[in-house]
Design an enzyme around this catalytic site. Structure first.
Site, short mmCIF file in Angstrom:
data_model
loop_
_atom_site.label_atom_id
_atom_site.label_comp_id
_atom_site.label_asym_id
_atom_site.label_seq_id
_atom_site.Cartn_x
_atom_site.Cartn_y
_atom_site.Cartn_z
N GLU A 163 0.84 -1.20 0.00
CA GLU A 163 0.00 0.00 0.00
C GLU A 163 0.88 1.25 0.00
O GLU A 163 1.83 1.34 0.75
CB GLU A 163 -0.91 -0.02 1.24
CG GLU A 163 -1.91 1.10 1.29
CD GLU A 163 -2.63 1.26 -0.04
OE1 GLU A 163 -3.30 0.32 -0.48
OE2 GLU A 163 -2.51 2.34 -0.66
N LYS A 222 8.19 -1.63 -2.48
CA LYS A 222 7.56 -0.85 -1.40
C LYS A 222 8.62 -0.25 -0.49
O LYS A 222 8.58 0.93 -0.15
CB LYS A 222 6.61 -1.77 -0.61
CG LYS A 222 6.04 -1.14 0.64
CD LYS A 222 5.19 0.08 0.37
CE LYS A 222 4.97 0.90 1.61
NZ LYS A 222 4.24 2.14 1.40
N CYS A 278 6.31 4.56 9.30
CA CYS A 278 6.92 3.70 8.26
C CYS A 278 8.29 4.10 7.74
O CYS A 278 9.11 3.22 7.50
CB CYS A 278 5.94 3.56 7.11
SG CYS A 278 4.49 2.61 7.64
P1 NAD Z 1 -1.81 -0.59 12.63
O1 NAD Z 1 -0.97 -0.90 13.81
O2 NAD Z 1 -2.60 0.68 12.59
O3 NAD Z 1 -2.86 -1.78 12.41
C1 NAD Z 1 -2.54 -3.13 12.45
C2 NAD Z 1 -3.68 -3.90 13.12
O4 NAD Z 1 -3.44 -5.30 12.99
C3 NAD Z 1 -3.83 -3.62 14.62
O5 NAD Z 1 -5.12 -3.10 14.88
C4 NAD Z 1 -3.63 -5.00 15.27
O6 NAD Z 1 -4.46 -5.23 16.40
C5 NAD Z 1 -3.99 -5.93 14.15
N1 NAD Z 1 -3.43 -7.28 14.29
C6 NAD Z 1 -2.14 -7.63 14.57
N2 NAD Z 1 -2.03 -8.97 14.59
C7 NAD Z 1 -3.24 -9.49 14.31
C8 NAD Z 1 -3.75 -10.81 14.18
N3 NAD Z 1 -2.95 -11.88 14.33
N4 NAD Z 1 -5.06 -10.97 13.90
C9 NAD Z 1 -5.88 -9.90 13.75
N5 NAD Z 1 -5.45 -8.63 13.85
C10 NAD Z 1 -4.15 -8.41 14.12
O7 NAD Z 1 -0.86 -0.69 11.37
P2 NAD Z 1 -1.00 0.09 9.97
O8 NAD Z 1 -0.50 1.48 10.10
O9 NAD Z 1 -2.37 -0.15 9.41
O10 NAD Z 1 0.08 -0.69 9.11
C11 NAD Z 1 -0.14 -2.01 8.67
C12 NAD Z 1 0.92 -2.37 7.64
O11 NAD Z 1 0.78 -1.49 6.51
C13 NAD Z 1 2.37 -2.19 8.12
O12 NAD Z 1 3.14 -3.20 7.55
C14 NAD Z 1 2.77 -0.84 7.55
O13 NAD Z 1 4.15 -0.77 7.31
C15 NAD Z 1 2.02 -0.82 6.24
N6 NAD Z 1 1.70 0.53 5.73
C16 NAD Z 1 1.25 1.51 6.58
C17 NAD Z 1 0.91 2.75 6.06
C18 NAD Z 1 0.41 3.85 6.95
O14 NAD Z 1 0.21 4.95 6.46
N7 NAD Z 1 0.18 3.64 8.24
C19 NAD Z 1 0.98 2.99 4.69
C20 NAD Z 1 1.42 1.97 3.86
C21 NAD Z 1 1.77 0.73 4.39
C1 UGA Z 2 4.53 7.65 3.66
C2 UGA Z 2 4.54 7.60 2.13
O1 UGA Z 2 4.34 8.92 1.60
C3 UGA Z 2 3.45 6.67 1.61
O2 UGA Z 2 3.53 6.55 0.19
C4 UGA Z 2 3.60 5.28 2.25
O3 UGA Z 2 2.57 4.42 1.84
C5 UGA Z 2 3.60 5.44 3.76
O4 UGA Z 2 4.66 6.33 4.16
C6 UGA Z 2 3.84 4.15 4.46
O5 UGA Z 2 4.40 3.23 3.91
O6 UGA Z 2 3.47 4.14 5.63
P1 UGA Z 2 3.12 8.90 5.51
O7 UGA Z 2 4.23 8.50 6.41
O8 UGA Z 2 1.74 8.60 5.93
O9 UGA Z 2 3.31 8.22 4.07
O10 UGA Z 2 3.18 10.48 5.23
P2 UGA Z 2 4.13 11.39 4.34
O11 UGA Z 2 3.30 12.40 3.68
O12 UGA Z 2 5.02 10.62 3.46
O13 UGA Z 2 4.99 12.13 5.45
C7 UGA Z 2 5.97 11.44 6.21
C8 UGA Z 2 6.76 12.42 7.04
O14 UGA Z 2 7.60 13.21 6.21
C9 UGA Z 2 5.88 13.42 7.81
O15 UGA Z 2 6.42 13.64 9.08
C10 UGA Z 2 5.96 14.68 6.97
O16 UGA Z 2 5.74 15.84 7.70
C11 UGA Z 2 7.39 14.59 6.46
N1 UGA Z 2 7.64 15.34 5.20
C12 UGA Z 2 6.99 15.00 4.06
C13 UGA Z 2 8.57 16.36 5.20
O17 UGA Z 2 9.18 16.67 6.24
N2 UGA Z 2 8.82 17.03 4.03
C14 UGA Z 2 8.18 16.72 2.86
O18 UGA Z 2 8.45 17.38 1.83
C15 UGA Z 2 7.24 15.68 2.88
#
Ligand code: NAD
Ligand code: UGA
Length: 466
Positions: A163, A222, A278
C-alpha cells in the site's frame, strides 16, 4: 476467471480500515469483512458516532457511512471471516524488532506469521492470500511454506500488494492512486490471481495504473519507494542546515531545484524531520536486509537517511536551547502540534516526541496543543521512550485543548506539525500573552516571516537565517 464474493482483511488499522472501506464502496457486489484481535478498535469502527472511528482521515467517515453494514463489516470473528473469504488481505503491523537478532533494524514478522498460521488452521476452501503489510523482500516464501504444508488440500495463491497511501490523504490516495502494484507467481494460477486482484482495483482505476510484477520486485519496491521519499526529505533537511548559516533560503532552493523536471517539486519541504510509522522502520529494514546479504556499502548509504533525520530533530531542539540563552530549565515552551503531520491523529515516530525529549532533559516545561491528539497519547509517547519516570513526564508536560492557553506565559512557541489552523491563529494575542522576548521556532515553515517579525516575535524557521 474466478469471481470474488467475500474478502477478509486481517488488521483494522490505518491501512486495513481505509483501504477496505474504499474497496467495499467501489465494489458493491463484494462483501468485505475487516477483522482485528483488538476488540476496542473494532468497536470504534462500528461506533454509530462516525467521529469516533479509530482512524481520522478526511473523507473516510462519509465512505464508511455509505457502506458499513451493507457490504462492509468490522468484526472480531477472525476465524469466521477467514473461512468465508475467497481472498484474504493481511494488513497487520510489522514494527521494528525490539528484541533478539536484528533488534532495532529488522521487521518483526511475528504478527504476519500468526496470520499465516491462522489461515492455514481455518481454511477449508481455496484462497488468494494478499500481503498488504509492508514486508522484507522474500517474506512471501515464508507465508507459502506455512500455507502449503497444512496437508488439507486447500490451494493458495500468495500475492504481494503493498500500500502506498499516505496518512492524512489516504482516501484521495486510494481513489486516485498513481499506481497499484501486484506481485505474484508467473504460473497460470499465479497469473489468474494477479488478474483477479487487478480486476478489483479496475473498478475505479484505469487499467494502465495497475502494475503486475513478480513477488520479489513487488515486496522490494515498497521498501524502495519509502526509502527514496525519505531520502529526498533528508537531502533537503541537510541543505536546510547549510542555508541557515549562509543566508540562503531553503524554500527558494527547493523551488529552484524542483523546477527541474528531472528532480520534480514534491517531497522537498524542509522540516523538523520526518516521522510516521513507516519511513524509519522501512529504511531500517532495508538496511538490515542489505547487511544480511553482505552489502555493507549499500546498507551504510541508506542508513545515512536516518542519521540526517535524527540530526535534524536534535538540531531543532538544540537551537531552541541555545537561542533561549542556553537554558530552558523551568521555562514554558508551547508545542503547536504533536501528530507526525497534519490531518492525522497518528503520532508514531513524530518529530515532536524527540524534540520534547531533548528539551525535557534540560528541564523545560512543555505545554502541548494538537487538535487531534489526546493527552493520554502524548504521555504514552513520552513514557515509551523510557527516558524519565512517568511521574516526571506528567510533572513537566501539560496537554491543553486551546492553543492560546498553551502560549500564555510561555517563553517560546515551537511549531511541530503543519496544521492549517496554526496559520489562522491570533498571533498578536499570542504575542501579548507571552514572556518577552517572545520566540517562535517554526519547524514547518508555515508562518509569514515578515508578519511575525512585525508582530514583535523573534521568529526562527528551519532552513533560513533569522
Ligand atoms: P496498525 O498498527 O494501525 O494496524 C494493524 C492492526 O493489525 C492492529 O489493529 C492489530 O491489532 C492488528 N493485528 C495484529 N495482529 C493481528 C492478528 N494476528 N489478527 C488480527 N489482527 C491483528 O498498522 P497500519 O499502520 O495499518 O500498518 C499495517 C501495515 O501497513 C504495516 O506493515 C505498515 O508498514 C504498512 N503501511 C502503513 C501505512 C500507513 O500509512 N500507516 C501505509 C502503507 C503501508
Ligand atoms: C509515507 C509515504 O508517503 C506513503 O507513500 C507510504 O505508503 C507510507 O509512508 C507508508 O508506507 O506508511 P506517511 O508517512 O503517511 O506516508 O506520510 P508522508 O506524507 O510521506 O509524510 C511522512 C513524514 O515526512 C511526515 O512527518 C511529513 O511531515 C514529512 N515530510 C513530508 C517532510 O518533512 N517534508 C516533505 O516534503 C514531505
Amino acid at each position: 476467471m474466478r469471481s470474488i464474493k467475500n474478502i477478509c482483511c486481517i488488521g483494522a488499522g490505518y491501512v486495513g480500515g481505509p483501504t477496505m472501506s474504499v474497496i467495499a464502496n467501489k465494489c458493491p457486489e463484494i462483501n468485505v469483512t475487516v477483522v482485528d484481535i483488538n476488540a476496542n478498535r473494532i468497536a470504534a469502527w462500528n461506533d454509530e458516532d462516525l467521529d469516533k472511528l479509530p482512524v481520522y482521515e478526511p473523507g473516510l467517515k462519509e465512505i464508511v457511512a455509505e457502506s458499513r453494514n451493507k457490504n462492509l463489516f468490522f468484526s472480531t470473528e477472525v476465524d469466521k471471516a477467514i473461512d468465508e473469504a475467497d481472498m484474504i488481505f493481511i494488513s497487520v503491523n510489522t514494527p521494528t524488532k525490539t528484541y533478539g537478532k536484528g533488534k532495532g533494524e529488522a521487521a518483526d514478522l511475528k504478527y504476519i506469521e500468526l496470520c499465516a498460521r491462522n489461515i492455514a488452521r481455518v481454511a477449508k476452501s481455496d484462497k488468494i492470500v494478499v500481503e498488504k503489510s509492508t514486508l522484507p523482500v522474500r517474506t512471501a516464501q515464508a507465508i507459502k511454506d506455512i500455507l502449503h504444508n497444512t496437508g488439507n488440500g486447500v490451494k493458495y495463491e500468495v500475492l504481494s500488494n503493498p500500500e502506498f497511501l499516505a496518512e492524512g490523504t489516504a482516501i484521495d490516495d486510494l481513489l486516485n492512486a498513481d499506481r497499484v502494484l501486484i506481485g505474484g507467481d508467473d504460473t497460470p494460477s499465479g497469473k489468474e490471481a494477479k488478474n483477479i486482484l487487478s480486476g478489483i482495483y479496475e473498478h475505479w482505476l484505469p487499467k494502465e495504473r495497475v502494475l503486475q510484477t513478480n513477488l520479489w520486485s513487488s515486496e522490494l519496491s515498497k521498501l524502495v519507494a519509502n526509502a527514496f521519499l525519505a531520502q529526498r526529505i533528508s537531502s533537503i533537511n541537510s541543505i536546510s542546515a547549510l542555508c541557515e548559516v549562509t543566508d540562503a533560503n531553503v524554500a527558494e532552493v527547493s523551488k529552484a531545484i524542483g523546477k527541474d523536471s528531472r528532480i520534480g517539486p514534491k517531497f522537498l519541504n524542509a522540516s523538523v524531520g520526518f516521522g510516521g510509522s513507516c519511513f524509519q522502520k522501512d529504511i531500517l529494514n532495508l538496511v538490515y536486509i542489505c547487511k544480511t546479504y553482505g552489502l555493507t556499502e549499500v546498507a551504510e548509504y541508506w542508513d545515512q537517511v536516518i542519521k540526517i533525520n535524527d540530526y535534524q530533530k536534535r538540531r531543532f531542539a538544540e537551537n531552541i536551547i541555545t537561542t533561549l540563552y542556553n537554558t530552558v530549565s523551568g521555562k514554558k515552551i508551547a508545542f503547536y502540534g504533536w501528530a507526525f503531520k497534519k490531518d492525522t491523529n497518528d503520532t508514531r515516530e513524530s518529530a515532536a516526541i524527540y524534540v520534547a525529549d531533548t528539551l525535557l532533559e534540560e528541564q523545560a516545561e512543555i505545554v502541548v496543543y494538537d487538535p487531534k491528539v489526546s493527552e493520554e497519547q502524548v504521555y504514552a509517547d513520552l513514557d515509551y521512550l523510557n527516558t524519565r519516570s512517568e511521574e516526571e513526564n506528567r510533572k513537566l508536560v501539560t496537554v491543553v485543548n486551546d492553543p492560546l492557553k498553551a502560549a500564555e506565559d510561555a517563553h517560546a512557541v515551537a511549531i511541530l506539525t503543519e496544521w492549517d489552523e496554526f496559520k489562522a491563529l491570533d498571533w498578536e494575542q499570542i504575542y501579548n500573552s507571552m514572556f518577552k522576548p517572545a520566540f517562535v521556532f517554526d519547524g514547518r515553515r508555515i508562518l509569514d516571516k515578515q508578519i511575525m517579525n512585525q508582530t514583535g516575535f523573534d521568529y526562527y524557521r528551519i532552513g533560513e537565517g533569522k
